[in-house]
Design a protein around this motif. Sequence first.
Motif, PDB file in Angstrom:
ATOM      1  N   PRO A  44      39.498  49.093  36.928  1.00 20.23           N
ATOM      2  CA  PRO A  44      38.570  47.960  37.050  1.00 20.23           C
ATOM      3  C   PRO A  44      39.005  46.947  38.100  1.00 20.23           C
ATOM      4  O   PRO A  44      38.159  46.289  38.712  1.00 20.23           O
ATOM      5  CB  PRO A  44      38.546  47.353  35.641  1.00 20.23           C
ATOM      6  N   MET A  45      40.297  46.816  38.331  1.00 22.24           N
ATOM      7  CA  MET A  45      40.762  45.902  39.378  1.00 22.24           C
ATOM      8  C   MET A  45      40.283  46.361  40.750  1.00 22.24           C
ATOM      9  O   MET A  45      39.911  45.550  41.606  1.00 22.24           O
ATOM     10  CB  MET A  45      42.287  45.839  39.358  1.00 22.24           C
ATOM     11  N   LEU A  46      40.279  47.657  40.981  1.00 21.34           N
ATOM     12  CA  LEU A  46      39.792  48.178  42.259  1.00 21.34           C
ATOM     13  C   LEU A  46      38.298  47.926  42.415  1.00 21.34           C
ATOM     14  O   LEU A  46      37.816  47.639  43.511  1.00 21.34           O
ATOM     15  CB  LEU A  46      40.110  49.670  42.371  1.00 21.34           C
ATOM     16  N   HIS A  47      37.553  48.045  41.329  1.00 15.63           N
ATOM     17  CA  HIS A  47      36.130  47.686  41.391  1.00 15.63           C
ATOM     18  C   HIS A  47      35.974  46.192  41.687  1.00 15.63           C
ATOM     19  O   HIS A  47      35.053  45.786  42.409  1.00 15.63           O
ATOM     20  CB  HIS A  47      35.429  48.030  40.074  1.00 15.63           C
ATOM     21  N   LEU A  48      36.873  45.390  41.148  1.00 13.42           N
ATOM     22  CA  LEU A  48      36.808  43.945  41.389  1.00 13.42           C
ATOM     23  C   LEU A  48      36.981  43.633  42.871  1.00 13.42           C
ATOM     24  O   LEU A  48      36.175  42.884  43.451  1.00 13.42           O
ATOM     25  CB  LEU A  48      37.890  43.231  40.576  1.00 13.42           C
ATOM     26  N   VAL A  49      38.005  44.174  43.513  1.00 11.96           N
ATOM     27  CA  VAL A  49      38.208  43.868  44.935  1.00 11.96           C
ATOM     28  C   VAL A  49      37.111  44.515  45.781  1.00 11.96           C
ATOM     29  O   VAL A  49      36.760  43.998  46.844  1.00 11.96           O
ATOM     30  CB  VAL A  49      39.609  44.314  45.411  1.00 11.96           C
ATOM     31  N   GLN A  50      36.547  45.615  45.297  1.00 15.89           N
ATOM     32  CA  GLN A  50      35.433  46.223  46.015  1.00 15.89           C
ATOM     33  C   GLN A  50      34.196  45.330  45.954  1.00 15.89           C
ATOM     34  O   GLN A  50      33.389  45.300  46.900  1.00 15.89           O
ATOM     35  CB  GLN A  50      35.122  47.599  45.420  1.00 15.89           C
ATOM     36  N   SER A  51      34.051  44.592  44.882  1.00 14.66           N
ATOM     37  CA  SER A  51      32.915  43.683  44.764  1.00 14.66           C
ATOM     38  C   SER A  51      33.037  42.504  45.724  1.00 14.66           C
ATOM     39  O   SER A  51      32.055  41.825  46.020  1.00 14.66           O
ATOM     40  CB  SER A  51      32.791  43.159  43.324  1.00 14.66           C
ATOM     41  N   GLU A  52      34.221  42.259  46.228  1.00 22.62           N
ATOM     42  CA  GLU A  52      34.447  41.151  47.150  1.00 22.62           C
ATOM     43  C   GLU A  52      34.074  41.527  48.588  1.00 22.62           C
ATOM     44  O   GLU A  52      33.435  40.764  49.295  1.00 22.62           O
ATOM     45  CB  GLU A  52      35.912  40.714  47.095  1.00 22.62           C
ATOM     46  N   GLY A  54      32.900  44.909  49.493  1.00 19.41           N
ATOM     47  CA  GLY A  54      32.028  46.071  49.603  1.00 19.41           C
ATOM     48  C   GLY A  54      32.788  47.365  49.786  1.00 19.41           C
ATOM     49  O   GLY A  54      32.193  48.438  49.842  1.00 19.41           O
ATOM     50  N   HIS A  55      34.103  47.277  49.869  1.00 17.40           N
ATOM     51  CA  HIS A  55      34.963  48.454  49.930  1.00 17.40           C
ATOM     52  C   HIS A  55      36.367  48.002  49.542  1.00 17.40           C
ATOM     53  O   HIS A  55      36.641  46.801  49.434  1.00 17.40           O
ATOM     54  CB  HIS A  55      34.957  49.083  51.324  1.00 17.40           C
ATOM     55  N   VAL A  56      37.258  48.969  49.302  1.00 16.56           N
ATOM     56  CA  VAL A  56      38.636  48.632  48.945  1.00 16.56           C
ATOM     57  C   VAL A  56      39.457  48.603  50.228  1.00 16.56           C
ATOM     58  O   VAL A  56      39.833  49.643  50.767  1.00 16.56           O
ATOM     59  CB  VAL A  56      39.219  49.651  47.948  1.00 16.56           C
ATOM     60  N   SER A  57      39.711  47.421  50.710  1.00 13.87           N
ATOM     61  CA  SER A  57      40.459  47.237  51.957  1.00 13.87           C
ATOM     62  C   SER A  57      41.958  47.277  51.675  1.00 13.87           C
ATOM     63  O   SER A  57      42.407  47.276  50.521  1.00 13.87           O
ATOM     64  CB  SER A  57      40.091  45.901  52.585  1.00 13.87           C
ATOM     65  N   ARG A  58      42.740  47.271  52.739  1.00 17.58           N
ATOM     66  CA  ARG A  58      44.194  47.182  52.589  1.00 17.58           C
ATOM     67  C   ARG A  58      44.581  45.875  51.900  1.00 17.58           C
ATOM     68  O   ARG A  58      45.531  45.824  51.113  1.00 17.58           O
ATOM     69  CB  ARG A  58      44.865  47.296  53.950  1.00 17.58           C
ATOM     70  N   THR A  59      43.813  44.835  52.191  1.00 18.32           N
ATOM     71  CA  THR A  59      44.067  43.557  51.529  1.00 18.32           C
ATOM     72  C   THR A  59      43.840  43.684  50.034  1.00 18.32           C
ATOM     73  O   THR A  59      44.627  43.180  49.217  1.00 18.32           O
ATOM     74  CB  THR A  59      43.153  42.460  52.107  1.00 18.32           C
ATOM     75  N   GLY A  60      42.744  44.364  49.653  1.00 16.60           N
ATOM     76  CA  GLY A  60      42.452  44.549  48.241  1.00 16.60           C
ATOM     77  C   GLY A  60      43.500  45.389  47.544  1.00 16.60           C
ATOM     78  O   GLY A  60      43.889  45.099  46.396  1.00 16.60           O
ATOM     79  N   MET A  61      43.979  46.433  48.202  1.00 14.40           N
ATOM     80  CA  MET A  61      45.021  47.269  47.593  1.00 14.40           C
ATOM     81  C   MET A  61      46.304  46.483  47.400  1.00 14.40           C
ATOM     82  O   MET A  61      46.986  46.604  46.378  1.00 14.40           O
ATOM     83  CB  MET A  61      45.264  48.509  48.452  1.00 14.40           C
ATOM     84  N   ILE A 194      29.967  44.774  38.097  1.00 15.75           N
ATOM     85  CA  ILE A 194      29.580  45.256  36.767  1.00 15.75           C
ATOM     86  C   ILE A 194      30.519  46.376  36.330  1.00 15.75           C
ATOM     87  O   ILE A 194      30.953  46.433  35.171  1.00 15.75           O
ATOM     88  CB  ILE A 194      28.117  45.751  36.793  1.00 15.75           C
ATOM     89  N   LEU A 195      30.865  47.276  37.266  1.00 14.38           N
ATOM     90  CA  LEU A 195      31.782  48.366  36.941  1.00 14.38           C
ATOM     91  C   LEU A 195      33.188  47.849  36.634  1.00 14.38           C
ATOM     92  O   LEU A 195      33.968  48.520  35.949  1.00 14.38           O
ATOM     93  CB  LEU A 195      31.834  49.360  38.101  1.00 14.38           C
ATOM     94  N   ALA A 196      33.503  46.670  37.117  1.00 11.66           N
ATOM     95  CA  ALA A 196      34.793  46.056  36.786  1.00 11.66           C
ATOM     96  C   ALA A 196      34.813  45.526  35.357  1.00 11.66           C
ATOM     97  O   ALA A 196      35.869  45.113  34.866  1.00 11.66           O
ATOM     98  CB  ALA A 196      35.109  44.928  37.766  1.00 11.66           C
ATOM     99  N   GLY A 197      33.657  45.540  34.709  1.00  8.28           N
ATOM    100  CA  GLY A 197      33.600  45.145  33.297  1.00  8.28           C
ATOM    101  C   GLY A 197      33.094  43.755  33.030  1.00  8.28           C
ATOM    102  O   GLY A 197      33.229  43.242  31.913  1.00  8.28           O
TER     103      GLY A 197
END
Length: 281
Positions: A44-52, A54-61, A194-197
């Motif tokens: 869910p954390m990965l979905h959270l940063v993806q919501s910021e 629109g994709h999982v960036s290096r920053t999000g990881m 939403i997928l992040a819960g």
Amino acid sequence: MTDVQLGMPQLPAPDYSAEVRARLAADAKEIIARYPDSRSALLPMLHLVQSEEGHVSRTGMRFCAETLELTTAEVAAVVTFYTMYRRRPSGDYQVGVCTNTLCAVMGGDAIYDDLKDYLGVGDQETTEDGKVTLEHIECNAACDFAPVVMVNWEFFDNQTPESARRLVDDLRAGRPVEPTRGAPLCDYKQTARILAGFPDERPGAVAATGGAGHASLIGLRLAKGEGATPRVVAPRDSGAGSAPEDAPQPGSQHLSSHDAPQPTSDSDPGHPAGPVTEEGE
């Protein structure tokens, strides 16, 4: 070749702004509290940063790794495993055409090929306006409605190349689009949250249901013995027209379609299987 392949050091990932990081940290704290072990919160954390973004960036990881006390390698391994995590910027609407067996033979392949030509993009590529990312997807358990197109994981059933073109035209033009069933459509960043819960705030989303298809409901009724009595075909070694004593009798209820095999070359005594001979050709 990339910097990694050339053995050159990578530039450090840029950090979120203080405002964004504080907001994500508060949301992350809520997510982590759901689990007895913090590392279990990674998906869910990965979905959270993806919501910021629109994709999982290096920053999000890096944010996920630091928050959950994991290595960036551990986070990257998960991101690259699951296809619902995007590793590069993508469109507001993820248009997925099911090309698995049933959807494919019902026209899914034709829809996918037509949309590639119509939009001028390939698999997981995005239109120049940033609106639509096209991809082929595997089975979404909606075979009753084949061929199926999904937009941000909402169903659009019984599609054709023509209806799929109208769908992407409406998405790109910003016209209202209603899924065939299920919750109202929202953009990809909202879907990721939403997928992040987090609560789904779309009007009517809580009451919306997908519903089973006609074929599935028939199968359920047959399993409950509510359908018409299936015909019993005699075993091959008992002679045509006869049945074993323990065979289900007319009017009885069957729990499985296997109780009544259909008349094929293997199951019908009158048409035994075997090699084709010159005489029979």
